[in-house]
Design a protein around this motif. Structure first.
Motif, PDB file in Angstrom:
ATOM      1  N   ARG A 157      -4.062 -12.923   7.405  1.00 43.13           N
ATOM      2  CA  ARG A 157      -4.034 -13.518   8.739  1.00 43.13           C
ATOM      3  C   ARG A 157      -4.272 -12.436   9.800  1.00 43.13           C
ATOM      4  N   GLN A 158      -4.604 -12.866  11.001  1.00 43.14           N
ATOM      5  CA  GLN A 158      -5.014 -11.938  12.048  1.00 43.14           C
ATOM      6  C   GLN A 158      -3.913 -10.975  12.468  1.00 43.14           C
ATOM      7  N   ASP A 159      -2.655 -11.364  12.293  1.00 41.73           N
ATOM      8  CA  ASP A 159      -1.554 -10.495  12.723  1.00 41.73           C
ATOM      9  C   ASP A 159      -0.802  -9.867  11.553  1.00 41.73           C
ATOM     10  N   ASP A 160      -1.342  -9.940  10.346  1.00 43.92           N
ATOM     11  CA  ASP A 160      -0.672  -9.416   9.162  1.00 43.92           C
ATOM     12  C   ASP A 160      -0.612  -7.890   9.166  1.00 43.92           C
ATOM     13  N   ASN A 161       0.518  -7.359   8.718  1.00 38.32           N
ATOM     14  CA  ASN A 161       0.646  -5.937   8.403  1.00 38.32           C
ATOM     15  C   ASN A 161       0.271  -5.770   6.928  1.00 38.32           C
ATOM     16  N   ILE A 162      -0.685  -4.888   6.657  1.00 38.87           N
ATOM     17  CA  ILE A 162      -1.216  -4.760   5.300  1.00 38.87           C
ATOM     18  C   ILE A 162      -1.046  -3.334   4.787  1.00 38.87           C
ATOM     19  N   LEU A 163      -0.603  -3.233   3.545  1.00 34.16           N
ATOM     20  CA  LEU A 163      -0.475  -1.963   2.840  1.00 34.16           C
ATOM     21  C   LEU A 163      -1.563  -1.882   1.766  1.00 34.16           C
ATOM     22  N   ASP A 164      -2.337  -0.801   1.798  1.00 33.66           N
ATOM     23  CA  ASP A 164      -3.427  -0.589   0.840  1.00 33.66           C
ATOM     24  C   ASP A 164      -3.026   0.537  -0.111  1.00 33.66           C
ATOM     25  N   LEU A 165      -2.854   0.205  -1.384  1.00 35.12           N
ATOM     26  CA  LEU A 165      -2.452   1.175  -2.404  1.00 35.12           C
ATOM     27  C   LEU A 165      -3.672   1.695  -3.147  1.00 35.12           C
ATOM     28  N   GLY A 166      -3.756   3.014  -3.298  1.00 35.94           N
ATOM     29  CA  GLY A 166      -4.940   3.599  -3.918  1.00 35.94           C
ATOM     30  C   GLY A 166      -6.145   3.447  -3.005  1.00 35.94           C
ATOM     31  N   ILE A 178       6.682   4.529   4.113  1.00 35.01           N
ATOM     32  CA  ILE A 178       6.036   3.243   4.403  1.00 35.01           C
ATOM     33  C   ILE A 178       6.998   2.329   5.162  1.00 35.01           C
ATOM     34  N   ARG A 179       8.244   2.294   4.732  1.00 31.64           N
ATOM     35  CA  ARG A 179       9.251   1.469   5.412  1.00 31.64           C
ATOM     36  C   ARG A 179       9.385   1.859   6.883  1.00 31.64           C
ATOM     37  N   GLU A 180       9.288   3.166   7.163  1.00 32.77           N
ATOM     38  CA  GLU A 180       9.383   3.640   8.537  1.00 32.77           C
ATOM     39  C   GLU A 180       8.190   3.175   9.371  1.00 32.77           C
ATOM     40  N   LEU A 181       7.021   3.130   8.746  1.00 26.98           N
ATOM     41  CA  LEU A 181       5.786   2.820   9.464  1.00 26.98           C
ATOM     42  C   LEU A 181       5.549   1.328   9.644  1.00 26.98           C
ATOM     43  N   MET A 182       6.105   0.526   8.740  1.00 30.22           N
ATOM     44  CA  MET A 182       5.805  -0.901   8.737  1.00 30.22           C
ATOM     45  C   MET A 182       7.080  -1.715   8.887  1.00 30.22           C
ATOM     46  N   PRO A 183       7.240  -2.438   9.989  1.00 26.93           N
ATOM     47  CA  PRO A 183       8.443  -3.250  10.176  1.00 26.93           C
ATOM     48  C   PRO A 183       8.579  -4.326   9.106  1.00 26.93           C
ATOM     49  N   GLU A 184       7.462  -4.847   8.651  1.00 26.27           N
ATOM     50  CA  GLU A 184       7.435  -5.756   7.514  1.00 26.27           C
ATOM     51  C   GLU A 184       6.046  -5.686   6.890  1.00 26.27           C
ATOM     52  N   VAL A 185       5.966  -5.979   5.613  1.00 24.76           N
ATOM     53  CA  VAL A 185       4.690  -5.945   4.891  1.00 24.76           C
ATOM     54  C   VAL A 185       4.316  -7.378   4.528  1.00 24.76           C
ATOM     55  N   ASN A 186       3.256  -7.883   5.161  1.00 24.55           N
ATOM     56  CA  ASN A 186       2.812  -9.254   4.904  1.00 24.55           C
ATOM     57  C   ASN A 186       1.830  -9.355   3.752  1.00 24.55           C
ATOM     58  N   GLY A 187       1.156  -8.251   3.449  1.00 26.96           N
ATOM     59  CA  GLY A 187       0.176  -8.264   2.371  1.00 26.96           C
ATOM     60  C   GLY A 187       0.008  -6.883   1.763  1.00 26.96           C
ATOM     61  N   ILE A 188      -0.267  -6.868   0.473  1.00 26.63           N
ATOM     62  CA  ILE A 188      -0.551  -5.620  -0.240  1.00 26.63           C
ATOM     63  C   ILE A 188      -1.863  -5.792  -0.983  1.00 26.63           C
ATOM     64  N   VAL A 189      -2.731  -4.797  -0.861  1.00 28.37           N
ATOM     65  CA  VAL A 189      -3.972  -4.784  -1.629  1.00 28.37           C
ATOM     66  C   VAL A 189      -4.000  -3.508  -2.457  1.00 28.37           C
ATOM     67  N   CYS A 190      -4.578  -3.594  -3.632  1.00 27.86           N
ATOM     68  CA  CYS A 190      -4.632  -2.431  -4.527  1.00 27.86           C
ATOM     69  C   CYS A 190      -5.935  -2.459  -5.311  1.00 27.86           C
ATOM     70  N   ASP A 191      -6.813  -1.535  -4.979  1.00 27.95           N
ATOM     71  CA  ASP A 191      -8.087  -1.399  -5.691  1.00 27.95           C
ATOM     72  C   ASP A 191      -8.086  -0.148  -6.563  1.00 27.95           C
ATOM     73  N   ALA A 192      -6.893   0.371  -6.820  1.00 31.06           N
ATOM     74  CA  ALA A 192      -6.769   1.611  -7.586  1.00 31.06           C
ATOM     75  C   ALA A 192      -7.202   1.417  -9.033  1.00 31.06           C
ATOM     76  N   SER A 193      -7.799   2.454  -9.585  1.00 34.03           N
ATOM     77  CA  SER A 193      -8.133   2.450 -11.013  1.00 34.03           C
ATOM     78  C   SER A 193      -8.075   3.886 -11.509  1.00 34.03           C
ATOM     79  N   PRO A 194      -7.759   4.076 -12.785  1.00 33.65           N
ATOM     80  CA  PRO A 194      -7.694   5.431 -13.329  1.00 33.65           C
ATOM     81  C   PRO A 194      -9.097   6.002 -13.518  1.00 33.65           C
TER      82      PRO A 194
END
Length: 207
Positions: A38-47, A95-111
């Protein structure tokens, strides 16, 4: 890298559009088919390195964006990046300090792939398990998860683990995935919340 992928249509298209890698086109496709941000989502990108998914996400949301990778990510306007292991408790605390809440997580990481399919898939599943732990720790109830994995012996086990924590889970194979790849995305919607199962062992995909 330019010489390696110069004949790759998706790579050329991504570079022409100003994205750092062809992975940006995958995320755009995934979100067209699965509109979970959504337009106002806080998103965390892993990897998150080199940052192409963060570039796409910045275009889609006005919320807080944080990207984490063991490799440094060149600055992106309006995005905070952290260098470190996303499963590290110190990184989680930051991450907790930077993000008041996490609405979505994306992860495109691969070994880094060895070429041995069973070994590479096992290492990918291990990364997925780490990402799922982060989601269980940080994701707000009702939040969404997009996570790359690879089909193989333990994929069904992983899929069933994700199903325990989200109301809706499906798989998606991007059209821009290279021919012959077992790459598969898990799209999980509406996080239920996590209650540890004393009999569950998330570190053992054979369980």
């Amino acid at each position: 890298m330019g010489s390696q992928w110069s004949n790759d249509k998706a790579y050329r298209q991504a570079k022409k559009s100003g994205y750092r890698s062809r992975a940006a086109l995958k995320l755009q496709e995934i979100l067209r088919k699965n509109p979970v941000i959504r337009q106002d989502d806080n998103i965390l990108d892993l990897g998150a390195a080199p940052g192409s998914w963060l570039q796409v996400l910045r275009e889609m949301t006005d919320g807080v964006l944080v990207g984490v990778d063991i490799n440094p990510i060149n600055p992106i306007p309006g995005v905070t990046t952290l260098t470190g292991d996303f499963s590290d408790p110190v990184v989680i605390a930051r991450i907790r300090e930077l993000m008041p809440e996490v609405n979505g997580i994306v992860c495109d990481a691969s070994p880094k792939l060895s070429g041995t399919r069973s070994y590479d898939q096992a290492r990918a599943i291990d990364l997925n398990q780490q990402a799922l732990r982060v989601a269980r720790t940080l994701l707000k109830r009702g939040g969404n998860l997009i996570m790359k994995s690879f089909q193989g012996e333990d994929f069904s086990w992983l899929y069933n683990q994700v199903k325990k924590d989200f109301y809706s889970v499906r798989t998606y194979k991007a059209q821009t995935t290279r021919k012959g790849s077992t790459e598969m995305y898990i799209i999980a919607k509406n996080f239920i919340g996590y209650e540890p199962d004393p009999e569950e062992n998330l570190s053992d995909g054979s369980a």
